[in-house]
Design an enzyme around this catalytic site. Structure first.
Site, PDB file in Angstrom:
ATOM      1  N   ARG A 120     -11.355  -0.640  14.401  1.00 20.57           N
ATOM      2  CA  ARG A 120     -11.318   0.092  13.141  1.00 20.57           C
ATOM      3  C   ARG A 120     -12.269  -0.651  12.205  1.00 20.57           C
ATOM      4  O   ARG A 120     -13.475  -0.568  12.391  1.00 20.57           O
ATOM      5  CB  ARG A 120      -9.871   0.153  12.638  1.00 20.57           C
ATOM      6  CG  ARG A 120      -9.591   1.225  11.635  1.00 20.57           C
ATOM      7  CD  ARG A 120      -8.096   1.344  11.322  1.00 20.57           C
ATOM      8  NE  ARG A 120      -7.496   0.112  10.803  1.00 20.57           N
ATOM      9  CZ  ARG A 120      -6.224  -0.021  10.449  1.00 20.57           C
ATOM     10  NH1 ARG A 120      -5.390   1.016  10.556  1.00 20.57           N
ATOM     11  NH2 ARG A 120      -5.754  -1.143   9.972  1.00 20.57           N
TER      12      ARG A 120
ATOM     13  N   MET B 299       8.615  25.583   2.133  1.00 19.45           N
ATOM     14  CA  MET B 299       7.779  24.732   1.290  1.00 19.45           C
ATOM     15  C   MET B 299       8.622  23.968   0.268  1.00 19.45           C
ATOM     16  O   MET B 299       8.450  22.768   0.087  1.00 19.45           O
ATOM     17  CB  MET B 299       6.716  25.568   0.574  1.00 19.45           C
ATOM     18  CG  MET B 299       5.719  24.719  -0.212  1.00 19.45           C
ATOM     19  SD  MET B 299       4.441  25.707  -1.022  1.00 19.45           S
ATOM     20  CE  MET B 299       3.448  26.223   0.360  1.00 19.45           C
TER      21      MET B 299
ATOM     22  N   LYS C  65       0.844  -1.201   0.000  1.00 25.70           N
ATOM     23  CA  LYS C  65       0.000   0.000   0.000  1.00 25.70           C
ATOM     24  C   LYS C  65       0.882   1.255   0.000  1.00 25.70           C
ATOM     25  O   LYS C  65       2.099   1.155   0.218  1.00 25.70           O
ATOM     26  CB  LYS C  65      -0.947  -0.023   1.203  1.00 25.70           C
ATOM     27  CG  LYS C  65      -0.252   0.031   2.537  1.00 25.70           C
ATOM     28  CD  LYS C  65      -1.203  -0.343   3.681  1.00 25.70           C
ATOM     29  CE  LYS C  65      -0.501  -0.193   5.009  1.00 25.70           C
ATOM     30  NZ  LYS C  65      -1.221  -0.859   6.106  1.00 25.70           N
TER      31      LYS C  65
ATOM     32  N   TYR D 171      12.795  31.667   7.534  1.00 26.73           N
ATOM     33  CA  TYR D 171      11.555  32.256   8.059  1.00 26.73           C
ATOM     34  C   TYR D 171      11.538  32.246   9.578  1.00 26.73           C
ATOM     35  O   TYR D 171      11.987  31.283  10.207  1.00 26.73           O
ATOM     36  CB  TYR D 171      10.336  31.451   7.587  1.00 26.73           C
ATOM     37  CG  TYR D 171      10.051  31.523   6.115  1.00 26.73           C
ATOM     38  CD1 TYR D 171       9.976  32.745   5.446  1.00 26.73           C
ATOM     39  CD2 TYR D 171       9.809  30.357   5.393  1.00 26.73           C
ATOM     40  CE1 TYR D 171       9.671  32.790   4.092  1.00 26.73           C
ATOM     41  CE2 TYR D 171       9.504  30.394   4.048  1.00 26.73           C
ATOM     42  CZ  TYR D 171       9.440  31.609   3.391  1.00 26.73           C
ATOM     43  OH  TYR D 171       9.139  31.643   2.068  1.00 26.73           O
TER      44      TYR D 171
HETATM   45  C1  LIG Z   1      -0.324  -1.849   6.733  1.00 27.67           C
HETATM   46  C2  LIG Z   1      -0.890  -3.141   7.145  1.00 27.67           C
HETATM   47  C3  LIG Z   1      -0.052  -4.239   7.356  1.00 27.67           C
HETATM   48  C4  LIG Z   1       1.464  -4.147   7.292  1.00 27.67           C
HETATM   49  O1  LIG Z   1       1.962  -3.577   8.462  1.00 27.67           O
HETATM   50  P1  LIG Z   1       3.558  -3.450   8.689  1.00 27.67           P
HETATM   51  O2  LIG Z   1       3.674  -3.029  10.104  1.00 27.67           O
HETATM   52  O3  LIG Z   1       4.018  -2.403   7.735  1.00 27.67           O
HETATM   53  O4  LIG Z   1       4.140  -4.771   8.407  1.00 27.67           O
HETATM   54  C5  LIG Z   1      -0.652  -5.454   7.639  1.00 27.67           C
HETATM   55  N1  LIG Z   1      -1.994  -5.574   7.733  1.00 27.67           N
HETATM   56  C6  LIG Z   1      -2.821  -4.539   7.563  1.00 27.67           C
HETATM   57  C7  LIG Z   1      -4.288  -4.735   7.685  1.00 27.67           C
HETATM   58  C8  LIG Z   1      -2.313  -3.280   7.270  1.00 27.67           C
HETATM   59  O5  LIG Z   1      -3.131  -2.252   7.096  1.00 27.67           O
END
Ligand SMILES: *Cc1c(COP(=O)(O)O)cnc(C)c1O
Length: 380
Positions: free
Chosen positions: A131, A313, A33, A265
């Protein structure tokens, strides 16, 4: 180049092999991801495809991008999919994550009927993150309904851990117990149908063998970044991880600044001696956390130089008074090695009050990723 991100795909492959071996016989899935944690989705996917049992992404668009790159490995979409994206997920032969029985499920069923093939899915159980996921009380009944749904092919059931970066976390063991209880009534059917049970991400995969179950989902460790300093301390003897990402730029100018002058700044930095101030052509818009203002370090010509003044920036300042070789065009390393020195993503993150995950995930997509091709030794 204004900035360049170089990614060592051999290091990522080596990490995937190391982790897969560590957790065997559990399966290994890599989490790609957030543009493969900033490392580049398609390139990382192609590099590790043959080392993984599955690839996890967040959204349907990422699954489509991996398929467009020719990647054939099973893909699990971890996040929510909009009804308008269901066709993309389906055509990408990706698994959905399911955690309800609402209208989304009916839309998925309709997509599967139209396509003439079942929609693959993993069911998510919430065991303590609060979640996404089915509550313990509803999980078995809902999973049974997925199992008997002719439009679905349930490939896995999983949960996600809240505190696995901590050693001997009672919460983590309680989450495993909750997950087991939640699956209890359907456990036999899940086994008979070879439905994968998975829970561990990187930290748990290394610290909690009991949580490896049938598969782990490793993100951050695949990129050679430790999930936490506790995980590093506990596991680095057993596991070698190779950082894969280097982030570099070049000084635009080096200014000679007399003592007592203000830099940047807000006049937060004042030179105490005649100084040489190097100007970087990137700032917080290019991924340097503004929290590094007066707190960070970069490598210039292989030497450490403090970030001074406020990160702007599109620019930032490094005090290179003690780096005699520094001049316009000098190489600046924000993450990675230069000569004997190295800055890891977690070093930078700690100085910015955040975690390595955030630093790499926020590296802008627009910065070109460069993938050096290593020539195997002896073949020249
Ligand atoms: C991001 C994620 C992982 C991976 O987590 P890491 O700590 O980067 O290994 C695994 N399972 C879910 C559901 C995630 O959202």
């Amino acid at each position: 180049m204004i900035a360049e991100i170089e990614v060592d795909l051999d290091a990522i492959r080596a990490n995937a092999r190391t982790l897969a071996e560590l957790i065997s016989p559990a399966g290994f899935s890599a989490v790609l991801k957030a543009n493969a944690y900033g490392h580049g989705l398609a390139a990382v996917g192609s590099a590790i495809e043959s080392h993984v049992d599955a690839i996890c992404v967040y959204g349907a668009g990422e699954a489509a991008e991996l398929r467009a790159a020719g990647i054939a490995a099973p893909i699990l979409i971890l996040g929510p999919v909009e009804p308008s994206e269901l066709a993309t997920a389906y055509e990408s032969r990706a698994s959905l994550t399911l955690w309800s029985e609402g209208s989304f499920l009916r839309d998925a069923e309709a997509t599967a009927r139209r396509g003439g093939r079942r929609f693959e899915a993993h069911a998510k159980v919430d065991s303590g993150v609060s979640r996404l996921g089915l509550d313990e009380a509803n999980a078995a009944r809902t999973i049974a309904s997925y199992l008997s749904n002719p439009a679905l092919h349930l490939r896995g059931v999983f949960t996600h851990l809240a505190a696995a970066e901590e050693l001997e976390s009672e919460f983590t063991l309680a989450q495993l117990a909750t997950f087991r209880r939640a699956l209890g009534p359907v456990d036999r059917t899940l086994r008979e149908r070879s439905v994968l049970r998975h829970a561990a991400a990187s930290a748990a995969a290394m610290l909690y063998p009991a949580l490896r179950l049938d598969m782990v989902r490793a993100g951050i460790a695949t990129y050679g970044i430790w999930p936490s300093s506790q995980t590093h301390r506990a596991a680095h003897d057993a596991v070698t991880l190779l950082p894969a990402l280097s982030w570099r730029t070049k000084l635009v100018v080096v200014r000679e600044v007399e003592a007592g002058r203000s830099v940047g700044y807000g006049c937060t930095f004042r030179t105490e001696r005649p100084s040489r101030i190097g100007v970087l052509p990137i700032g917080y818009a290019e991924g340097i956390p503004r929290a590094l203002s007066g707190a960070g370090e970069v490598l210039v010509e292989g030497r450490r130089a403090p970030i001074v003044g406020r990160v702007c920036m599109n620019m930032a300042f490094a005090d290179v008074t003690d780096v005699t070789a520094a001049r316009a065009g000098s190489r600046v390393t924000l993450i990675g090695a230069d000569g004997p020195e190295r800055i890891e993503a977690n070093d930078l993150a700690e100085r910015a009050g955040t975690i390595g995950y955030e630093v790499v995930a926020r590296l802008p997509q627009a910065v070109p990723r460069v993938y050096p091709v290593r020539v195997a030794s002896g073949s020249v």
